[in-house]
Design an enzyme around this catalytic site. Sequence first.
Site, PDB file in Angstrom:
ATOM      1  N   GLY C 208      14.186-131.450 -20.756  1.00 16.77           N
ATOM      2  CA  GLY C 208      12.887-132.147 -20.278  1.00 16.77           C
ATOM      3  C   GLY C 208      12.109-131.068 -19.903  1.00 16.77           C
ATOM      4  CG  LEU C 234      12.866-136.156 -24.389  1.00 14.82           C
ATOM      5  CD1 LEU C 234      11.737-136.471 -25.386  1.00 14.82           C
ATOM      6  CD2 LEU C 234      12.289-136.382 -23.130  1.00 14.82           C
ATOM      7  CG  ASP C 235      14.402-132.461 -24.882  1.00 22.10           C
ATOM      8  OD1 ASP C 235      13.378-132.642 -25.620  1.00 22.10           O
ATOM      9  OD2 ASP C 235      14.145-132.312 -23.622  1.00 22.10           O
ATOM     10  CD  GLU C 236      20.961-135.365 -24.872  1.00 21.30           C
ATOM     11  OE1 GLU C 236      21.678-134.763 -25.324  1.00 21.30           O
ATOM     12  OE2 GLU C 236      20.850-135.337 -23.657  1.00 21.30           O
TER      13      GLU C 236
END
Lengths: 290, 290, 290, 290
Positions: C208, C234-236
């Site tokens: 995040g 997100l960010d994964e």
Amino acid sequence: MPVPHLPIDHACLTVWGKDTPGIVAAVSALLTRNGANIVQFDQYSDNPEGGAYFQRVVLHRPELSAALPDIEADLEGTLGAGFELEWTLRDMSVPQRMAILASTSDHCLLDLLWRHRRGELPVSIPMVISNHTNTAEDVRSFGIPFFHIPSQGPDKSAAETEILKLLAGNVDFVVLARYMQILSDEFITDVAVPVINIHHSFLPAFIGAGPYKKAKERGVKLIGATSHYVTKDLDEGPIIEQDVARVDHSMTAADLQRRGADVERAVLSRAVLWHAEDRVIRHGNHTIVF
Amino acid sequence: MPVPHLPIDHACLTVWGKDTPGIVAAVSALLTRNGANIVQFDQYSDNPEGGAYFQRVVLHRPELSAALPDIEADLEGTLGAGFELEWTLRDMSVPQRMAILASTSDHCLLDLLWRHRRGELPVSIPMVISNHTNTAEDVRSFGIPFFHIPSQGPDKSAAETEILKLLAGNVDFVVLARYMQILSDEFITDVAVPVINIHHSFLPAFIGAGPYKKAKERGVKLIGATSHYVTKDLDEGPIIEQDVARVDHSMTAADLQRRGADVERAVLSRAVLWHAEDRVIRHGNHTIVF
Amino acid sequence: MPVPHLPIDHACLTVWGKDTPGIVAAVSALLTRNGANIVQFDQYSDNPEGGAYFQRVVLHRPELSAALPDIEADLEGTLGAGFELEWTLRDMSVPQRMAILASTSDHCLLDLLWRHRRGELPVSIPMVISNHTNTAEDVRSFGIPFFHIPSQGPDKSAAETEILKLLAGNVDFVVLARYMQILSDEFITDVAVPVINIHHSFLPAFIGAGPYKKAKERGVKLIGATSHYVTKDLDEGPIIEQDVARVDHSMTAADLQRRGADVERAVLSRAVLWHAEDRVIRHGNHTIVF
Amino acid sequence: MPVPHLPIDHACLTVWGKDTPGIVAAVSALLTRNGANIVQFDQYSDNPEGGAYFQRVVLHRPELSAALPDIEADLEGTLGAGFELEWTLRDMSVPQRMAILASTSDHCLLDLLWRHRRGELPVSIPMVISNHTNTAEDVRSFGIPFFHIPSQGPDKSAAETEILKLLAGNVDFVVLARYMQILSDEFITDVAVPVINIHHSFLPAFIGAGPYKKAKERGVKLIGATSHYVTKDLDEGPIIEQDVARVDHSMTAADLQRRGADVERAVLSRAVLWHAEDRVIRHGNHTIVF
């Protein structure tokens, strides 16, 4: 968002010389009686029994510029009297003036200019001098003056003389950002400011020319770069910083050169930053890096 | 050839608390008037304007042990009066006493024992405690007492009570060398000495159990290990040291575990060394490592 | 001296799917009967018994462009018939078209443009799109078109629609060079080409926003950066590359950010290079990087 | 939990020689017709046009030991006929036999023994030979025979003869784990198996004796270690692996030696593992490491 690398009312004091008891007490008492507070303090002694002493202090003093002459006079008296010490005191709000000498390679040059523009380096850059013209447009797009001084023939004295004229009185140190000319002993003497070089090998391995080719021939598994102060002994000056990158059998000498360029610019940038922040003290052929 | 990690007539002074002007001057004057010479001096302030101050000094004082009470009294008076500072002063010729708690894994345990035998760690090791017996012979071959205290069932209080009895008064700090039991809040309180753990991930990534399996599932390209002080918040204590190793898609979770074991023992050894040399000062959930 | 990254008469074949015996033999026989010589061969199987198979072959075939249709037809027949495999075949003399999306930060953007100019990246760059204008002049000085598409208000659909119009049919992959807008699921679907992001932390740590602030608060001793394919989580997304840099207690969150910028640009540049050279094969949420 | 480093029914095939088109196809077809499935395949060519070719294949063949003679005969016929290639084929369930020669330093020796006991090295260790006795008890506690062969006087031929007698027929390779004697050319010839050394510097820097002292004198910022095959040219043999560690001005030559010991044991362990897994192919004074 520029980096606050030029703090107001802060000074950097470096002290070095013969280690004797009481130096820390003397310096800190001096600073206290001059109204200065110690913000950062680094100290090293290579041998408490008669060895060499090194110290770097960042101090805060309201209305520093007015107080500087008094502090300097006190340092002169205090350290000059009872101790065998040398010292420098520098107002950190005044950037050091750094000239860059370059040739055709742009990776070290551009990295320095770009970091300067980002506010990462506490320096001003009054000029870039190159024996080639290919980087002129790039340099000037950063708002930095570019001077072309070609190196023609075996007699480099004319070019060196011209470079010295440009530098004289205008710079506090010089960076060789892959400048591919060997400077004469006379130049090193006459320039009279520190000169920082980046060598494209992990010194003392692969000294001299063509280190990536030599590294490929030897079959090493890591390549490196070394930033050092220039002395009259080629590639033998005091080392400031080194780093390496992993390579393997599948990489050609040209691949090593490309991979090495990343190491070169990173190592040189760190060395320049540390020098500009007065973190590096020379001692014989060594450096103390605080 | 044992390492001179227990120097005679040397002491380590650590100071921390509220930053105010004049601390360096006060401490160095104090040491000078007590006949001590400063061998090494490290200092850090997280904010010169009312922040926190941290200092580590190695000092040399002939006939130190006789002079210690006077120095301590002077510190008490000087730092207790005008400053809001805490301090410790330790005779460096006296090794810190370190207990090790372990389980079946031997890599961290053996690395500590072997470094101790080589003279790399300035500690004595009065005991190793394990909830398994597989390492008993190895431990005793180093001349170190081994105690087996099994952890049976959900109620660990009996085992913890037994461990506390062994430790009480005998140790200056405890190292969890891959000890696979979660210690209760009561244990952490009652043990009353620092407890250092090695966690097999790059915290805060992969907190909790099974980090290598989680790392494999996430497909990371680096794995790590973290040494930290143990607090009541599992895996959340102040970090002392971390490091990583490169991994790739071809490695199984078991491969990551093996590769990680090398990082774990290296990171724990460094954290233990730095703690034993009084280089680590805790500040909230952070550490200052000089 | 431009890098020969666009070799004539060379193609890159990637193959992936269900592992069954005989794939290497079938592919190499196919290449031989099509007059192609194997220059480089990488292979990985996550489980020879019914696992997944991955392969990357660089092949040389005189008069490649004339032969490509026949080789493709043969691949279709051979791999489509007896195997459950997918494949791509790409003429390496044709650069992949890479669009860059950026915001105010210039370090990742400029590093990609500069490496492209040096010939280090086998791509063409048809456009840079930014939601700010500060980098326009720099981008255009590299001869690259710059488009400003501001992101205003909570409804980003208008901006995304405009970006998609610019990209449609013009690019083979997209790089988010510190583009500070979260892309909608619809955008990720509609763009229909791989999107590579650089996240300014060592994922999955500090997921995040504000990772450097979080890193400072947690007191970590290393910071990192992660390049990954963008997915709807997100960010994964699948991680392509990660790296770290050492930090210490004396560094502020702003210092971490500056130190981290060097890691970010290095990690993103490597991820982009490897993607452009067809070295990265996605498999679920993982990558195989040859 | 021993590591499954000795897989049943798996073999490792290495191939090297003149690169010509069709090698991959020929080898994979050969394996297929002999009922073997390719588990792992690595390949490298230093120049597809008449350069040198290198290949490592891990294959699975049910009832391997019965099939080995047929596969070998097919390799002999296939690779011997149309190609100029050499090859080895090794049943991976049979550990390679590794002798260790050591002197007083124990760090490399113990690390190898400890990794062997953990199941990390696919070798058997029939003997440790030392010219000192200090490690005898440690070695034997691992269940490994220890032989003391002192090196007395300038004429080392008697000691070397005795060592050769112990090794003859009993070992597949020899590791010099900080063995502080220079082996004669005759020994290198007569031992007739690969000999792996660990040199305590980042070769080619600080060749010869006393590298840590030389590193201190030169003021380097990184120290290293190098594992290489021993040839008749001292410290000049093909490099298998190298690594470095960061040092600074405050470290003495003895500190460098201690820090370096960690690098030495890590580098040697990796080199030994890769050699034992047939990952290293020698080519002139280089190595290809798959």
